[in-house]
Scaffold this motif. Structure first.
Motif, short mmCIF file in Angstrom:
data_model
loop_
_atom_site.label_atom_id
_atom_site.label_comp_id
_atom_site.label_asym_id
_atom_site.label_seq_id
_atom_site.Cartn_x
_atom_site.Cartn_y
_atom_site.Cartn_z
N VAL A 12 0.83 -1.21 0.00
CA VAL A 12 0.00 0.00 0.00
C VAL A 12 0.87 1.26 0.00
O VAL A 12 0.65 2.18 -0.80
N ILE A 13 1.86 1.31 0.87
CA ILE A 13 2.73 2.49 0.94
C ILE A 13 3.48 2.69 -0.38
O ILE A 13 3.54 3.80 -0.91
N TRP A 14 4.04 1.62 -0.90
CA TRP A 14 4.77 1.72 -2.16
C TRP A 14 3.86 2.19 -3.28
O TRP A 14 4.24 3.02 -4.11
N ASN A 15 2.63 1.72 -3.31
CA ASN A 15 1.72 2.10 -4.38
C ASN A 15 1.18 3.51 -4.23
O ASN A 15 0.84 4.15 -5.22
N ALA A 20 1.19 8.70 -6.94
CA ALA A 20 1.48 10.13 -7.03
C ALA A 20 2.45 10.42 -8.19
O ALA A 20 2.22 11.34 -8.98
N SER A 21 3.51 9.62 -8.31
CA SER A 21 4.47 9.88 -9.37
C SER A 21 3.87 9.57 -10.75
O SER A 21 4.11 10.32 -11.70
N MET A 22 3.09 8.52 -10.87
CA MET A 22 2.48 8.18 -12.15
C MET A 22 1.43 9.21 -12.55
O MET A 22 1.28 9.53 -13.74
N ALA A 23 0.69 9.75 -11.59
CA ALA A 23 -0.29 10.79 -11.90
C ALA A 23 0.41 12.03 -12.47
O ALA A 23 -0.06 12.63 -13.44
N LEU A 24 1.55 12.36 -11.88
CA LEU A 24 2.31 13.51 -12.38
C LEU A 24 2.83 13.23 -13.79
O LEU A 24 2.69 14.07 -14.69
N ILE A 39 -4.66 6.82 -15.98
CA ILE A 39 -3.44 6.05 -16.22
C ILE A 39 -2.82 5.64 -14.89
O ILE A 39 -2.42 4.49 -14.70
N ALA A 40 -2.73 6.58 -13.96
CA ALA A 40 -2.13 6.31 -12.66
C ALA A 40 -2.92 5.26 -11.88
O ALA A 40 -2.33 4.37 -11.25
N LEU A 41 -4.24 5.34 -11.89
CA LEU A 41 -5.07 4.37 -11.16
C LEU A 41 -4.94 2.96 -11.74
O LEU A 41 -4.81 1.99 -10.99
N ILE A 42 -4.96 2.86 -13.05
CA ILE A 42 -4.82 1.55 -13.69
C ILE A 42 -3.44 0.97 -13.38
O ILE A 42 -3.31 -0.21 -13.01
N ASN A 43 -2.42 1.78 -13.53
CA ASN A 43 -1.06 1.34 -13.24
C ASN A 43 -0.91 0.90 -11.78
O ASN A 43 -0.29 -0.13 -11.48
N THR A 44 -1.50 1.65 -10.88
CA THR A 44 -1.42 1.33 -9.45
C THR A 44 -2.13 0.02 -9.13
O THR A 44 -1.62 -0.80 -8.37
N ALA A 45 -3.30 -0.19 -9.71
CA ALA A 45 -4.04 -1.43 -9.46
C ALA A 45 -3.25 -2.65 -9.93
O ALA A 45 -3.13 -3.65 -9.22
N ILE A 46 -2.68 -2.54 -11.12
CA ILE A 46 -1.88 -3.65 -11.65
C ILE A 46 -0.61 -3.83 -10.81
O ILE A 46 -0.27 -4.95 -10.42
N GLY A 47 0.07 -2.74 -10.53
CA GLY A 47 1.31 -2.80 -9.76
C GLY A 47 1.09 -3.33 -8.35
O GLY A 47 1.90 -4.12 -7.84
N PHE A 48 0.02 -2.92 -7.71
CA PHE A 48 -0.30 -3.38 -6.36
C PHE A 48 -0.49 -4.90 -6.34
O PHE A 48 0.07 -5.60 -5.51
N THR A 49 -1.28 -5.38 -7.27
CA THR A 49 -1.55 -6.82 -7.35
C THR A 49 -0.27 -7.61 -7.60
O THR A 49 0.01 -8.60 -6.92
N MET A 50 0.53 -7.16 -8.56
CA MET A 50 1.75 -7.87 -8.89
C MET A 50 2.76 -7.82 -7.74
O MET A 50 3.44 -8.80 -7.45
N TYR A 51 2.86 -6.68 -7.06
CA TYR A 51 3.79 -6.55 -5.94
C TYR A 51 3.40 -7.49 -4.80
O TYR A 51 4.26 -8.13 -4.20
#
Length: 68
Positions: A12-15, A20-24, A39-51
């Protein structure tokens, strides 16, 4: 072995940082807050699951650990 709660909190913390960085980056690339945010939300959802999966797999691998 790492607990599931610890893995979850770390993810959660990492995502949050990644969101924030992906939104920027998305905003700078598109000029749109909505598209950059999507874009940031989709990336975060995928990244969170994979992490989370990645952390759980590695928590079960004994290689490279010192036994105390």
């Amino acid at each position: 072995m790492e607990t599931r709660v610890r893995s979850l909190v770390k993810a959660v913390i990492w995502n949050i940082i990644g969101l924030a960085s992906m939104a920027l980056v998305g905003f700078l690339a598109t000029g749109s807050v909505a598209i950059g945010g999507a874009i940031a939300l989709i990336n975060t959802a995928i990244g969170f699951t994979m992490y989370l999966i990645y952390e759980r797999v590695w928590s079960r691998i004994r290689w490279g650990r010192r036994h105390v």
